[in-house]
Write an enzyme that holds these catalytic residues in place. Structure first.
Site, mmCIF file in Angstrom:
data_model
loop_
_atom_site.group_PDB
_atom_site.id
_atom_site.type_symbol
_atom_site.label_atom_id
_atom_site.label_comp_id
_atom_site.label_asym_id
_atom_site.label_seq_id
_atom_site.Cartn_x
_atom_site.Cartn_y
_atom_site.Cartn_z
ATOM 1 C CE1 TYR A 143 -3.771 2.501 0.613
ATOM 2 C CE2 TYR A 143 -2.080 3.336 2.612
ATOM 3 C CZ TYR A 143 -3.337 3.540 1.645
ATOM 4 O OH TYR A 143 -4.104 4.578 2.041
ATOM 5 C CG ASP A 238 5.831 3.468 0.537
ATOM 6 O OD1 ASP A 238 6.243 4.028 1.507
ATOM 7 O OD2 ASP A 238 4.749 3.164 0.345
ATOM 8 C CE LYS A 266 2.479 4.979 8.172
ATOM 9 N NZ LYS A 266 1.067 5.325 8.443
HETATM 10 N N1 HOZ Z 1 -1.983 1.188 7.109
HETATM 11 C C1 HOZ Z 1 -2.301 2.747 7.149
HETATM 12 C C2 HOZ Z 1 -1.215 3.595 6.814
HETATM 13 N N2 HOZ Z 1 0.072 3.026 6.343
HETATM 14 C C3 HOZ Z 1 -3.206 3.001 8.078
HETATM 15 C C4 HOZ Z 1 -3.533 4.297 8.179
HETATM 16 C C5 HOZ Z 1 -4.804 4.860 7.414
HETATM 17 O O1 HOZ Z 1 -5.040 4.473 6.319
HETATM 18 O O2 HOZ Z 1 -5.522 5.541 8.249
#
Ligand code: HOZ
Length: 428
Positions: A143, A238, A266
């Site tokens: 993702y 990524d 992050k």
């Molecule tokens: N896995 C997502 C971020 N890498 C979770 C956060 C989201 O989509 O709100």
């Protein structure tokens, strides 16, 4: 006093689609509504209903020093006193760029953005501009934010809610994305063969952490590097999740593979909205105003976000945070494996440093296909038992857990007790 979570969720659903500002927060498939957070400190969060949790989501990764660490709060307070946004260069952006480039050797130049999505989107555009090619290879279950051409076989909330290929993405865009199974080098070689001189880049999470957590098999990342170089394509890592978390220099430091471009987010924002992308100078210099690839942002390099990120990164280095995280992670892993052994619940536990995932499947997990064999009903029961006992894990089988330096061995022990009880219930 705030309204209760139930009242807030009812109100939220009237005015916010699904009642949430990001889908995975909706707790769908878990048989319960989300709770609303009143405050967070260290390893804990408190909901508006007065319940306290040991938190292993850590705002989805940024809270590597725990919630609201004094160094970050103080840095933000101090920066805010000098102005909250300038829209013109400020010294903190330069400090941040220098720090990123010195910690991540593959990054010679870097640009700040406001989210991981912006970072990956910009990497893809830049790769296309640099190579003068249109197609990209991505991997199923990875993702990369909600970028049009990357919402193809995507992980995270898109996977959790059964929409790995989003509506609203024109077929013409999706057609430029070649999605392949992770760890399948044969498929990568075949894609280069059938799309000669057309692939601009391979983009991947070097450690996929948005379909649960799984790992590249030995030699996979090195082979991708080689294929990209041979075919004139760029390799994009990524590292929004793994950057500055699994090691000071991210996954690329651990595996010793140098990508052409890296997307970050992050941890570098200390909890404020931040992303960054960087890489080889000759590629980065294709960006406007030096080159023809356009990318911009009013709030990019925002002084509060830079102050928070710098304070967090320096704080992490000062306490040798990665060593602490490894020790806490090891304690957590030992407890989890011990419970799985004693209860006999068929599950696979994965961990690297402070990132972990428990898949409710007996089979090895090496890609999206194997991750999807997990028993989601068991996951939901496990999640709810833990939550009721005061431990908050990510509300989806297809997410990753995070430990922070604020977690103490006593909290890991308490978590181990709660996990064990949840697994005992599952084994009955
Ligand atoms: N896995 C997502 C971020 N890498 C979770 C956060 C989201 O989509 O709100």
């Amino acid at each position: 006093m705030f309204a209760t979570s139930a009242e807030l969720f009812a109100r939220a659903q009237q005015r916010i689609p699904g009642g949430v500002n990001s889908p995975v927060r909706a707790f769908r498939g878990l048989g319960r509504a989300p709770f609303f957070v009143e405050r967070a400190a260290g390893p804990n969060i408190w909901d508006v209903d007065g319940r306290q949790y040991i938190d292993y989501v850590g705002t989805w990764g940024p809270a590597i020093l725990g919630h609201a660490p004094a160094v970050v709060v103080e840095a933000v307070r101090e920066a805010a006193g000098r102005g909250v946004s300038f829209g013109i260069p400020n010294p903190l952006e330069v400090e941040m760029a220098e720090l990123i480039c010195s910690w991540v050797p593959s990054i010679e130049k870097v640009r700040m953005v406001n989210s991981g999505t912006e970072a990956t989107m910009s990497c893809v555009r830049l790769a296309r501009g640099f190579t003068q090619r249109d197609k990209i290879i991505k991997f199923e279950g990875c993702y990369h934010g909600h970028v049009d051409s990357l919402l193809v076989h995507a992980g995270s909330g898109a996977l959790t809610h059964g929409q790995p290929d989003s509506a609203g993405v024109p077929a013409a865009f999706a057609g430029l994305t070649v999605a392949l199974p992770f760890n399948d080098l044969g498929a990568v070689r075949a894609a280069f063969r059938t799309n000669p001189q057309e692939i601009a880049a391979i983009i991947l999470e070097p450690i996929p952490a948005n379909a649960g957590l799984f790992f590249p098999q030995a030699g996979f990342l090195e082979a991708l590097r080689k294929e990209c170089t041979e075919h004139g394509a760029l390799l994009i890592f990524d590292e929004v999740m793994t950057g500055f978390r699994v090691a000071r220099g991210g996954a690329q430091e651990i595996y010793g593979v140098r990508p052409d471009l890296t997307a970050l987010g992050k941890v570098i924002g200390g909890g404020l909205p931040v992303g960054a992308f960087g890489g080889r100078a000759e590629i980065m210099d294709q960006l406007s105003p030096l080159g023809p690839v356009y990318q911009a942002g009013t709030l990019s390099g925002n002084p509060l976000a830079m102050a928070a990120g710098l304070a967090q990164l320096r704080g992490l280095e000062r306490i040798d945070g990665w060593k602490q995280l490894e020790e806490l992670g090891r304690q957590f892993e030992e407890a989890a494996r011990d419970s799985l052994g004693k209860t006999g619940v068929p599950a696979v536990f994965h961990r690297i440093g402070s990132m972990f995932c428990l898949f409710f499947t007996p089979e090895p997990v090496i890609d999206l296909g194997s991750a999807k064999r997990s028993d989601l009903a068991k996951f939901a029961r496990f999640f709810n038992s833990c939550l009721e006992a005061g431990v908050y894990f990510a509300p989806s089988q297809f997410e990753t857990g995070f430990i922070s330096t604020a977690h103490r061995p006593a909290q890991i022990e308490e978590t181990a007790r709660v996990m064990h009880e949840a697994l005992v219930q599952l084994s009955r």
